[in-house]
Design an enzyme around this catalytic site. Structure first.
Site, PDB file in Angstrom:
ATOM      1  N   GLU B 189       0.837  -1.201   0.000  1.00 23.08           N
ATOM      2  CA  GLU B 189       0.000   0.000   0.000  1.00 23.08           C
ATOM      3  C   GLU B 189       0.877   1.258   0.000  1.00 23.08           C
ATOM      4  O   GLU B 189       2.037   1.233   0.436  1.00 23.08           O
ATOM      5  CB  GLU B 189      -0.854   0.039   1.280  1.00 23.08           C
ATOM      6  CG  GLU B 189      -1.677  -1.181   1.529  1.00 23.08           C
ATOM      7  CD  GLU B 189      -3.016  -1.144   0.803  1.00 23.08           C
ATOM      8  OE1 GLU B 189      -3.395  -0.066   0.306  1.00 23.08           O
ATOM      9  OE2 GLU B 189      -3.660  -2.202   0.741  1.00 23.08           O
ATOM     10  N   LYS B 204      -4.698 -10.308  13.554  1.00 20.50           N
ATOM     11  CA  LYS B 204      -5.069 -11.690  13.213  1.00 20.50           C
ATOM     12  C   LYS B 204      -4.682 -12.646  14.338  1.00 20.50           C
ATOM     13  O   LYS B 204      -5.433 -13.566  14.670  1.00 20.50           O
ATOM     14  CB  LYS B 204      -4.399 -12.095  11.896  1.00 20.50           C
ATOM     15  CG  LYS B 204      -4.954 -11.312  10.700  1.00 20.50           C
ATOM     16  CD  LYS B 204      -4.069 -11.452   9.465  1.00 20.50           C
ATOM     17  CE  LYS B 204      -4.635 -10.676   8.287  1.00 20.50           C
ATOM     18  NZ  LYS B 204      -3.666 -10.510   7.176  1.00 20.50           N
TER      19      LYS B 204
END
Lengths: 385, 385
Positions: B189, B204
């Site tokens: 990104e 996560k």
């Protein structure tokens, strides 16, 4: 909620299952909110069951009496084989009991009629433990990958064969000597036929193909070559291409149908199936949406297999298996009878060597054409993303 | 049965999900017996949605109007972030809609209250897609491994980081240059902080630890080191031990609690996590009964993530997810708030090099003690059966 359970057959896996049901009862209750009391162990011989320290009152040799017990809600069939085991599953279903089994030979042979029988009675047959032991590949194919067309699957699904091939590669022993050693060490059965011939792998491939592709293949029609075709010079030739020979069970959707086989195949490193050594299982699944997935773990043994059995037991009790009572089309009785494409038409890719030529990978000719040139020929498996 | 679905957020993953729901509707019906009509796409900007050729009538920008539609039974939240996305999930639950989300940041931060809210309303939150994309690790931990105490899990759960580390290893570029290249190629990104800092992996890990261990850890308390600590000489030193450096998210049950971390760690080949190159995810799970399991696949991308979303959608519709409506204790609202053990107390094993010494693996000293000797120090990860 209490799910009284009966075990039929208390050998290695039965002992592991009894061990979890009795030893982990509190944890199971905490995790699932349910009880799974082991109410009966049915066996011909209780020597092993007694050695486990099970409560003597649950050693109940009369199958009919156990099936008539309304507190028994699930029968775990671990008798093995396709004779008595079939009777056990039929009688259990007819008595209104759900069934969990690790018996791939039984389901690959009689899966359609047994699933239809379960469906007609509003019951479930759980068989996660029958394919690849602790790896939840049945559930994954049946439910988690439901958004995918499965394009192919390939697996090392027999740990005994993988152990023998690993040993041949590292020790230089030929197949006969490696098999004998494995038998002496207890890794291979006294009668190793089901394993080394590829028959056990073919049973599993037939079942997994039903769940993956919705096809029902007579496992006897899956082209089969066993470990006996592998020579030490084949392993050495594969090594020159940084590849390994594995007994691979494989099914692929191709133009015009499904290509299936169980046979020693050459897989290049760093493919994880090539790197897999010893008594383990590994499976690749190619989904239309997921791309390539790979799963690895213990495919046999008391506790790993029992883990899958108890997982199935909890799922059917909680109603969280996509069982015959849901409208899922992935089960044997709904699968479409299908003949695999003729093996003789495959045009590779092949790994070939011998006859004075360096090992290479070729595509285009059939196996017969290559063998006519005096070459040693194995399928080459290198899944692409 | 028809399960009308609304998508909120139609970027990459939203587009993939819309693609499966519209393009694979027939196959989904055949496999599950259910319909999942896409009734609404809610977004601020419909440029992407329009490029997909979706029926214009389903582009419905008014969230309130969509939530008031009784035909919408499930809301798929793909807005991302923890602000508007939280409002979407709350409003969807309050309107009686089930929720499916890929949003790990949201659930790692507000999972407890959102799950409690779902439970109170008899609804389900599916989040398979939030951890490791196409790999069904949430389902596996929650259900298939229910017979196990989970002893440890470790994963490469950020494909961007794995791509950058793979490139550093093969190209010799340093971290800054490799990151810049990944950004230019579109793999990273423009603002890569969430990925390269390890924050995304920590989100996560917090969620997976809830499902695996039944503990709720504030993700901000997970010791975190990002890719910026990796130097090219670290990669070279690891290679001398036939090992690789990976950004590893790791949680282990140890005496006295849970050790957790996200940091560049050294893993020896042939461990499959060491061999995993490029934008993939891999996860090892150590179960008390299964032994070591390993799962590998695509952790991101439109179609792989959408596969997990549609899998969740089908499961909640069929009632086959061990959701908040079952008595399973694996969900965030039932997990026990827990602080991870202090990182400073870990005694390895460590991979160390530098200060004129050859690379080696040591156990016993703390990280601080080794760093005081002028050594470069990384955790060494080599799971044993």
């Amino acid at each position: 909620m209490s799910w009284g359970t009966a075990l039929v057959g208390c050998g290695t896996v039965g002992g592991g299952t009894a061990g979890i049901l009795t030893g982990s009862a509190k944890e199971l209750k905490k995790r699932t909110g349910m009880d799974f009391p082991l109410l009966a162990v049915v066996d011909k011989d209780y020597t092993h069951a007694r050695s486990l320290g099970l409560e003597p009152g649950i050693l109940r040799p009369d199958l009919e009496e156990v099936l008539a017990d309304p507190a028994v809600k699930v029968v775990i069939e671990l008798a093995g084989g396709t004779g008595f085991a079939k009777t056990v599953v039929e009688k259990a279903l007819d008595a209104g009991k759900h069934v969990v089994t690790a018996n791939k030979a039984l389901l690959a042979t009689y899966g359609r009629e047994l699933f239809a029988r379960a469906r007609a009675r509003g019951l479930t047959i759980g068989f996660e433990a029958s394919c690849a032991g602790a790896i939840p590949v049945v559930r994954t194919l049946a439910e988690d990958l439901v958004a995918n067309r499965i394009l192919g699957l390939a697996g090392i699904v027999n740990g005994t064969c993988n152990s023998i091939l690993t040993d041949m590669g590292s020790s230089g022993l030929d197949y006969t000597a490696a098999l004998k050693k494995a038998q002496q060490l207890g890794f291979a059965e006294a009668d190793p036929f089901l394993d080394v011939s590829g028959t056990d792998s073919a049973h599993k491939l037939a079942l997994l193909s039903a769940v993956a592709f919705g096809i029902w293949v007579d496992w006897k029609e899956i082209p089969l070559r066993g470990l006996e075709v592998v020579r030490t010079d084949d392993l050495a030739a594969a090594a020159t291409k940084n590849a390994r020979i594995k007994l691979l069970a494989r099914a692929e959707a191709v133009a015009g149908g499904y290509r299936m086989s169980v046979e020693p195949s050459v897989i290049p490193l760093p493919q994880p199936l090539a790197a897999l050594e010893g008594p383990f299982n590994g499976i690749t699944v190619q989904g239309s949406e997921t791309g390539l997935l790979y799963f690895q773990g213990r495919g046999a043994g008391a506790r790993p297999t029992a883990s899958a059995i108890v997982g199935d037991l909890a799922a059917l009790a909680a109603g969280t298996s996509a069982s015959t009572q849901k409208d899922y089309s992935c089960w044997p009785d709904k699968a479409v009878p299908t003949k695999p494409l003729a093996d003789s038409e495959s045009r590779g890719p092949w790994f070939v060597h011998g006859n004075g030529k360096a090992a290479e990978v070729v595509q285009g000719p059939t196996r017969a054409e290559l063998e006519a040139l005096g070459l040693r020929v194995f399928p080459w498996y290198e899944p692409k993303e």
